[in-house]
Write an enzyme that holds these catalytic residues in place. Structure first.
Site, PDB file in Angstrom:
ATOM      1  N   CYS A 253      13.479   9.045  14.828  1.00 22.38           N
ATOM      2  CA  CYS A 253      14.361   7.943  15.230  1.00 22.38           C
ATOM      3  C   CYS A 253      15.393   8.357  16.287  1.00 22.38           C
ATOM      4  O   CYS A 253      16.027   7.494  16.899  1.00 22.38           O
ATOM      5  CB  CYS A 253      15.053   7.348  14.013  1.00 22.38           C
ATOM      6  SG  CYS A 253      13.885   6.847  12.743  1.00 22.38           S
TER       7      CYS A 253
ATOM      8  N   HIS B  38      20.730   3.259  16.769  1.00 27.31           N
ATOM      9  CA  HIS B  38      19.404   3.192  16.150  1.00 27.31           C
ATOM     10  C   HIS B  38      19.469   2.139  15.046  1.00 27.31           C
ATOM     11  O   HIS B  38      20.420   2.099  14.266  1.00 27.31           O
ATOM     12  CB  HIS B  38      19.026   4.560  15.568  1.00 27.31           C
ATOM     13  CG  HIS B  38      17.831   4.497  14.674  1.00 27.31           C
ATOM     14  ND1 HIS B  38      16.672   3.873  15.048  1.00 27.31           N
ATOM     15  CD2 HIS B  38      17.633   4.943  13.409  1.00 27.31           C
ATOM     16  CE1 HIS B  38      15.797   3.953  14.049  1.00 27.31           C
ATOM     17  NE2 HIS B  38      16.359   4.587  13.046  1.00 27.31           N
TER      18      HIS B  38
ATOM     19  N   ASN C  54      13.109  -1.404  11.360  1.00 28.80           N
ATOM     20  CA  ASN C  54      13.329  -0.067  11.918  1.00 28.80           C
ATOM     21  C   ASN C  54      12.087   0.327  12.722  1.00 28.80           C
ATOM     22  O   ASN C  54      11.032   0.574  12.150  1.00 28.80           O
ATOM     23  CB  ASN C  54      13.574   0.918  10.766  1.00 28.80           C
ATOM     24  CG  ASN C  54      13.846   2.333  11.252  1.00 28.80           C
ATOM     25  OD1 ASN C  54      13.658   2.647  12.423  1.00 28.80           O
ATOM     26  ND2 ASN C  54      14.271   3.190  10.336  1.00 28.80           N
TER      27      ASN C  54
HETATM   28  N1  ACO Z   1      12.309  -4.673  -3.269  1.00 29.00           N
HETATM   29  C1  ACO Z   1      12.853  -4.833  -4.497  1.00 29.00           C
HETATM   30  N2  ACO Z   1      13.327  -3.800  -5.220  1.00 29.00           N
HETATM   31  C2  ACO Z   1      13.222  -2.570  -4.688  1.00 29.00           C
HETATM   32  C3  ACO Z   1      12.642  -2.338  -3.429  1.00 29.00           C
HETATM   33  C4  ACO Z   1      12.164  -3.449  -2.722  1.00 29.00           C
HETATM   34  N3  ACO Z   1      11.614  -3.355  -1.481  1.00 29.00           N
HETATM   35  N4  ACO Z   1      12.675  -1.030  -3.183  1.00 29.00           N
HETATM   36  C5  ACO Z   1      13.274  -0.441  -4.227  1.00 29.00           C
HETATM   37  N5  ACO Z   1      13.593  -1.362  -5.156  1.00 29.00           N
HETATM   38  C6  ACO Z   1      14.255  -1.168  -6.433  1.00 29.00           C
HETATM   39  C7  ACO Z   1      14.006   0.202  -7.009  1.00 29.00           C
HETATM   40  O1  ACO Z   1      12.796   0.239  -7.719  1.00 29.00           O
HETATM   41  C8  ACO Z   1      15.208   0.375  -7.910  1.00 29.00           C
HETATM   42  O2  ACO Z   1      14.999  -0.344  -9.085  1.00 29.00           O
HETATM   43  P1  ACO Z   1      15.558   0.208 -10.506  1.00 29.00           P
HETATM   44  O3  ACO Z   1      17.046   0.239 -10.357  1.00 29.00           O
HETATM   45  O4  ACO Z   1      15.036  -0.801 -11.454  1.00 29.00           O
HETATM   46  O5  ACO Z   1      14.947   1.574 -10.653  1.00 29.00           O
HETATM   47  C9  ACO Z   1      16.312  -0.323  -7.139  1.00 29.00           C
HETATM   48  O6  ACO Z   1      15.665  -1.212  -6.201  1.00 29.00           O
HETATM   49  C10 ACO Z   1      17.202   0.645  -6.372  1.00 29.00           C
HETATM   50  O7  ACO Z   1      16.379   1.557  -5.672  1.00 29.00           O
HETATM   51  P2  ACO Z   1      16.991   2.635  -4.710  1.00 29.00           P
HETATM   52  O8  ACO Z   1      15.882   3.404  -4.034  1.00 29.00           O
HETATM   53  O9  ACO Z   1      18.040   3.406  -5.438  1.00 29.00           O
HETATM   54  O10 ACO Z   1      17.639   1.675  -3.639  1.00 29.00           O
HETATM   55  P3  ACO Z   1      18.851   1.908  -2.690  1.00 29.00           P
HETATM   56  O11 ACO Z   1      19.991   1.109  -3.118  1.00 29.00           O
HETATM   57  O12 ACO Z   1      19.083   3.354  -2.389  1.00 29.00           O
HETATM   58  O13 ACO Z   1      18.275   1.225  -1.376  1.00 29.00           O
HETATM   59  C11 ACO Z   1      17.377   1.878   0.745  1.00 29.00           C
HETATM   60  C12 ACO Z   1      17.129   1.778  -0.745  1.00 29.00           C
HETATM   61  C13 ACO Z   1      17.518   0.477   1.323  1.00 29.00           C
HETATM   62  C14 ACO Z   1      16.195   2.570   1.405  1.00 29.00           C
HETATM   63  C15 ACO Z   1      18.685   2.651   0.945  1.00 29.00           C
HETATM   64  O14 ACO Z   1      18.665   3.880   0.275  1.00 29.00           O
HETATM   65  C16 ACO Z   1      18.959   2.913   2.378  1.00 29.00           C
HETATM   66  O15 ACO Z   1      19.346   2.021   3.096  1.00 29.00           O
HETATM   67  N6  ACO Z   1      18.827   4.159   2.821  1.00 29.00           N
HETATM   68  C17 ACO Z   1      18.969   4.495   4.215  1.00 29.00           C
HETATM   69  C18 ACO Z   1      17.714   4.983   4.661  1.00 29.00           C
HETATM   70  C19 ACO Z   1      17.180   4.293   5.846  1.00 29.00           C
HETATM   71  O16 ACO Z   1      17.680   3.350   6.399  1.00 29.00           O
HETATM   72  N7  ACO Z   1      16.082   4.844   6.269  1.00 29.00           N
HETATM   73  C20 ACO Z   1      15.387   4.371   7.373  1.00 29.00           C
HETATM   74  C21 ACO Z   1      14.547   5.449   7.924  1.00 29.00           C
HETATM   75  S1  ACO Z   1      15.480   6.800   8.371  1.00 29.00           S
HETATM   76  C22 ACO Z   1      16.144   6.520   9.790  1.00 29.00           C
HETATM   77  O17 ACO Z   1      15.751   5.657  10.518  1.00 29.00           O
HETATM   78  C23 ACO Z   1      17.231   7.403  10.129  1.00 29.00           C
END
Ligand code: ACO
Length: 322
Positions: free
Chosen positions: A116, A249, A279
Site C-alpha cells: 500500500c 492511502h 482499499n
Molecule cells: N462482517 C461482520 N462481522 C465481522 C466481519 C465482517 N466483515 N469481520 C469480522 N467480523 C466480526 C468478527 O468475527 C468478530 O466477531 P466476534 O466478536 O463475535 O468474535 C468481530 O467482528 C470483531 O472482529 P475484529 O477482527 O476484532 O474486528 P475489528 O474491530 O478489529 O475490525 C478491521 C476489523 C476493520 C479489519 C480493523 O481491525 C481495522 O480497521 N484494521 C485496520 C487494518 C486495515 O485497514 N487494513 C487494510 C489493509 S492494510 C493497509 O492498507 C495498510
C-alpha cells in the site's frame, strides 16, 4: 537552478460497476453493510472481470494521465509501476504496460513492490531520477487487482479490498513540484500483514491469500503515518497549517481520521475515496489524487501531502506543490 519533479497530469481507472456491501451479502458473505461501514467507512468497491489484469487497469489510467498532461507516449523516458498484484511472475507489469501503450523508444520500465506504500515509493524513485538529471518525463502508476488475492472465506479481509489504477506524469521543471519525500520499512513486522504463498516447482506453495492482524495494523499505521508526515514537512520547511490537501492511502476511514487529527487537519481538507473504492492498495493514492484534481478541489499551486503505509511494513510520505 533547482530541478523539480512536477505533476503534469493525473488519470485513473476503476473496472466495472461498483459492488456494494449489500451485493457482498447477496453473494453469500456473512457480513452486513452496517458492520463494514462502521468499522471501515467502505460502502462499495470495484472488481476487475476475469481476464483483466493490473497492466490493463494501468493502461487505462495511463492513457488518461497522458491526455491530461498533453504528453505523447514517446515523450516518456521511464515507467514505474507500483503493484503487489502483478500480471505474472515476470516480466514486470511496467514492461507489459510499456508494450500495451505502444511505446517503442526503449525507455526503462520497472515495478515497485511496497504494497500500500508502493505509489509513495514509486514517486520517490521518480523524483530522484528526475532530480539527478537522468530523466525528463516519468510515468508513475499504481495498479492492483487485490480481489484476486483475498480469501473469500475470510470476511474480516475480503470486504476491505478493491481493484483499480491511478497514474501521474511527472516532468522535470524549474517550477516547484515534489518538495520532500520520506520512505521507510521495517521487515520485522512482516507477520501482521502478508500474502505468504510462493511459486515453486510449477505450483503455488503456501497460502497466496492476504492475511492480516487488523488491530496490529491499525495501531502501527496511525503511529507511523503521523511520524512520516512530520518528517516530510520538516524536510521541506512547510508547516502543518500550510497543507491544502491530504491525500492518504485509503485503507480505512478511521485510520485516515486519526492521522488527520494528529496533523491538525479538518476532514474537509482530506480527499476521501475509501467509501467508493475500498482499499486498492498501491492504486489508492493516485486514484484519490485524480478524483481530487478532476473534481476541481486540488488546484495548481497548492501544497499536497500524500502518505501511505502497507505490508512489509513499509511507509512513506510525499509533499508536493501541485
Ligand atoms: N462482517 C461482520 N462481522 C465481522 C466481519 C465482517 N466483515 N469481520 C469480522 N467480523 C466480526 C468478527 O468475527 C468478530 O466477531 P466476534 O466478536 O463475535 O468474535 C468481530 O467482528 C470483531 O472482529 P475484529 O477482527 O476484532 O474486528 P475489528 O474491530 O478489529 O475490525 C478491521 C476489523 C476493520 C479489519 C480493523 O481491525 C481495522 O480497521 N484494521 C485496520 C487494518 C486495515 O485497514 N487494513 C487494510 C489493509 S492494510 C493497509 O492498507 C495498510
Amino acid at each position: 537552478m533547482t530541478i523539480y519533479a512536477r505533476i503534469m497530469g493525473t488519470g485513473s481507472y476503476l473496472p466495472g460497476d461498483p459492488v456494494s456491501n449489500h451485493d457482498l451479502v447477496a453473494r453469500g458473505i456473512e457480513t452486513s453493510d452496517e458492520w463494514i461501514v462502521e468499522r471501515t467507512g467502505i460502502s462499495a468497491r470495484h472488481y476487475a472481470p476475469e481476464g483483466v489484469f493490473s497492466s490493463d487497469l494501468a493502461l487505462e489510467a495511463s492513457k488518461r494521465a497522458l491526455e491530461a498532461s498533453n504528453c505523447k507516449v514517446e515523450d516518456i523516458d521511464l515507467i514505474i509501476v507500483a503493484t503487489s498484484t502483478p500480471d505474472m511472475v515476470f516480466p514486470s507489469t511496467a514492461a507489459l504496460l510499456q508494450n500495451k501503450l505502444g511505446m517503442k523508444n526503449g525507455a526503462p520500465a520497472l515495478d515497485v513492490q511496497a504494497v500500500c506504500s508502493g505509489f509513495v515509493y514509486a514517486l520517490t524513485l521518480a523524483d530522484k531520477f528526475i532530480r539527478s538529471g537522468s530523466n525528463k518525463r516519468v510515468l508513475v502508476v499504481g495498479a492492483e487487482v487485490f480481489s484476486r488475492v483475498v480469501d473469500w472465506n475470510d470476511r474480516t479481509t475480503c470486504v476491505l479490498f478493491g481493484d483499480g489504477a491511478g497514474a501521474v506524469v511527472l516532468e522535470a521543471s524549474t517550477e516547484p513540484g515534489i518538495l520532500a519525500t520520506a520512505i521507510h520499512a521495517d521487515g520485522s513486522y512482516s507477520e501482521i500483514l502478508n500474502a505468504p504463498g510462493q511459486v515453486a516447482g510449477g505450483q503455488v506453495c503456501g497460502s497466496p491469500f492476504v492475511k492480516m492482524d487488523g488491530q496490529a495494523v491499525f495501531k502501527f499505521a496511525v503511529k507511523v503515518l503521523s511520524e512520516v508526515a512530520g518528517e516530510a514537512l520538516a524536510s521541506a520547511g512547510v508547516k502543518q497549517e500550510e497543507i491544502d490537501w491530504l491525500v492518504p492511502h485509503q485503507a480505512n476511514v478511521r485510520i485516515i481520521q486519526s492521522t488527520a487529527r494528529k496533523l491538525g487537519l479538518d476532514m474537509d481538507k482530506v480527499i476521501l475515496t475509501v467509501g467508493q473504492h475500498g482499499n486498492t492498495s498501491g492504486a489508492s493514492i493516485p486514484l484519490a489524487l485524480d478524483v481530487g484534481v478532476r473534481s476541481g478541489r486540488i488546484q495548481r499551486g497548492q501544497n499536497i501531502l500524500l502518505e501511505g503505509v502497507g505490508g512489509g511494513f513499509t511507509w512513506g510520505a510525499v509533499l508536493l506543490r501541485f
